[in-house]
Write a protein that holds these residues in place. Sequence first.
Motif, short mmCIF file in Angstrom:
data_model
loop_
_atom_site.label_atom_id
_atom_site.label_comp_id
_atom_site.label_asym_id
_atom_site.label_seq_id
_atom_site.Cartn_x
_atom_site.Cartn_y
_atom_site.Cartn_z
N ARG A 1 0.83 -1.21 0.00
CA ARG A 1 0.00 0.00 0.00
C ARG A 1 0.86 1.26 0.00
NH1 ARG A 1 -3.23 -2.92 3.68
NH2 ARG A 1 -2.27 -1.77 5.42
N ALA A 2 1.92 1.23 0.82
CA ALA A 2 2.81 2.40 0.90
C ALA A 2 3.51 2.66 -0.42
CB ALA A 2 3.83 2.20 2.02
N ALA A 3 3.70 1.57 -1.22
CA ALA A 3 4.36 1.71 -2.51
C ALA A 3 3.36 2.01 -3.63
CB ALA A 3 5.13 0.43 -2.84
N GLY A 4 2.08 2.13 -3.28
CA GLY A 4 1.05 2.41 -4.27
C GLY A 4 0.72 1.21 -5.13
N VAL A 5 0.91 0.03 -4.61
CA VAL A 5 0.68 -1.21 -5.36
C VAL A 5 -0.40 -2.02 -4.65
CG1 VAL A 5 1.68 -3.36 -6.19
CG2 VAL A 5 3.06 -1.26 -6.18
N THR A 6 -1.33 -2.53 -5.43
CA THR A 6 -2.37 -3.41 -4.88
C THR A 6 -2.08 -4.83 -5.37
OG1 THR A 6 -4.01 -1.64 -4.91
CG2 THR A 6 -4.83 -3.90 -4.71
N PRO A 7 -1.55 -5.68 -4.51
CA PRO A 7 -1.16 -7.02 -4.98
C PRO A 7 -2.37 -7.95 -5.10
CG PRO A 7 -0.74 -6.85 -2.64
CD PRO A 7 -1.23 -5.48 -3.09
N GLU A 8 -2.25 -8.90 -6.00
CA GLU A 8 -3.22 -9.98 -6.11
C GLU A 8 -2.69 -11.16 -5.29
OE1 GLU A 8 -4.58 -13.43 -9.26
OE2 GLU A 8 -3.44 -11.69 -9.96
N ILE A 9 -3.44 -11.58 -4.30
CA ILE A 9 -3.00 -12.72 -3.48
C ILE A 9 -3.29 -14.00 -4.26
CG2 ILE A 9 -3.35 -14.00 -1.34
CD1 ILE A 9 -3.95 -11.39 0.05
N GLY A 10 -2.21 -14.68 -4.64
CA GLY A 10 -2.36 -15.89 -5.43
C GLY A 10 -2.44 -17.15 -4.60
N GLN A 11 -1.58 -17.24 -3.56
CA GLN A 11 -1.55 -18.44 -2.72
C GLN A 11 -1.31 -18.01 -1.27
OE1 GLN A 11 -1.89 -21.64 -3.76
NE2 GLN A 11 -2.03 -21.15 -5.94
N GLU A 12 -1.82 -18.83 -0.35
CA GLU A 12 -1.53 -18.65 1.06
C GLU A 12 -0.87 -19.94 1.58
OE1 GLU A 12 -5.16 -17.59 3.04
OE2 GLU A 12 -4.88 -15.45 2.62
N ILE B 1 6.25 -21.39 1.23
CA ILE B 1 6.19 -20.12 0.51
C ILE B 1 7.35 -20.00 -0.46
CG2 ILE B 1 6.44 -17.62 0.79
CD1 ILE B 1 4.77 -17.85 3.35
N VAL B 2 8.55 -20.30 0.01
CA VAL B 2 9.73 -20.21 -0.86
C VAL B 2 9.65 -21.25 -1.97
CG1 VAL B 2 12.24 -20.46 -0.94
CG2 VAL B 2 11.16 -19.23 0.95
N GLY B 3 9.10 -22.43 -1.66
CA GLY B 3 8.93 -23.45 -2.69
C GLY B 3 7.98 -23.01 -3.78
N LEU B 4 6.90 -22.32 -3.40
CA LEU B 4 5.96 -21.81 -4.40
C LEU B 4 6.60 -20.72 -5.25
CD1 LEU B 4 2.72 -21.68 -2.21
CD2 LEU B 4 3.20 -23.26 -4.11
N VAL B 5 7.44 -19.89 -4.63
CA VAL B 5 8.17 -18.86 -5.41
C VAL B 5 9.09 -19.54 -6.41
CG1 VAL B 5 9.88 -17.02 -5.29
CG2 VAL B 5 8.02 -17.11 -3.60
N SER B 6 9.80 -20.58 -5.97
CA SER B 6 10.73 -21.27 -6.87
C SER B 6 10.01 -21.93 -8.04
CB SER B 6 11.53 -22.32 -6.10
OG SER B 6 10.72 -23.45 -5.78
N ALA B 7 8.73 -22.27 -7.82
CA ALA B 7 7.94 -22.88 -8.90
C ALA B 7 7.34 -21.83 -9.83
CB ALA B 7 6.83 -23.74 -8.29
N GLY B 8 7.64 -20.55 -9.57
CA GLY B 8 7.14 -19.48 -10.41
C GLY B 8 5.69 -19.12 -10.16
N MET B 9 5.18 -19.47 -8.99
CA MET B 9 3.77 -19.21 -8.67
C MET B 9 3.53 -17.77 -8.24
SD MET B 9 2.25 -22.09 -9.24
CE MET B 9 0.70 -21.91 -8.39
N GLY B 10 4.58 -17.03 -7.99
CA GLY B 10 4.43 -15.65 -7.56
C GLY B 10 5.64 -15.19 -6.80
N LEU B 11 5.52 -14.03 -6.14
CA LEU B 11 6.60 -13.51 -5.32
C LEU B 11 6.11 -13.40 -3.87
CD1 LEU B 11 5.64 -10.37 -4.82
CD2 LEU B 11 6.65 -10.03 -7.07
#
Length: 300
Positions: free
Chosen positions: A217-228, A235-245
Amino acid sequence: MNIELRQLRYFIAVAEELHFGKAADKLHMTQPPLSQTIQGLEQLLGAPLFLRSRRAVALTPAGQALLPEARRMLAHAASLEELVRRAAGGEAGRLSLAFVSSADYSVLPPFLRNYRSAFPLVQIALQEATTDLQIAHLLDARIDAGLLIPPLPDKALLELDYLKVLSEPLILAAPSGMAGLESGQPVRLQDLPRLPLIIFPRPIAPALHDGILACFRAAGVTPEIGQEAIQMQTIVGLVSAGMGLALVPQSVSNLMRPGVEYRALLDPTPQVETGLAWRRDNVSPVLQGFLDLLRKNTLC
């Protein structure tokens, strides 16, 4: 059958000397009460322990069988005093400790090494658990202490104490090769591709969840929550699979995973705190020793 340690001690002395007079001298006593004690032990066991004659004393088969066991029992009894002293001083016993997954990449490994070195006789029972589960287990006295992410609920503050252990910034965990990472330098959230965000569920870690969204929010960005996900390695495994940041505590960068790059953020980020919570009424000497060592080695 109630055998006294005194009886075993007298028996061992006679068995080693094979002479009642010498055994009595060794025990700093007279011979008649020694003989009476041995006779009482034989009556209690229902078998003679010594073959007696005017010239010699010898062990019977029953006496030979009893001797190593009597020595073992006396040695065990002698160790009880040391065991009790160590337990009373927090040097022996059992400590049940829970921890959030991020602690496994920061404070937990070095502190466990220090603690094992200082208290090698303490048995440590470890379990990974989310903050909400740890608080429930603490309130039910199912664990001694927990490394968790504050804040604690108001109801828990009535029964739990808390010690801050570590404070660290959030950093970016992104798929390798993502645009904006080429320089290897810190990045701004607004300059990154709009990939889905991988984040902790809010009920599990509300402070961390809210802090991450506040950064965007402080950066003016509204993220889309892809996975929880509730585990840092997931979380790091999902990032490594290219699922998001994801935004993760800085210490998570110690989790090296192919396909993941970590970057510091130029955006203002909240500090993620890790601390230890325990029941205020837990008077375990083992816990007190743990707390004393932790206070000397806190990283914050």
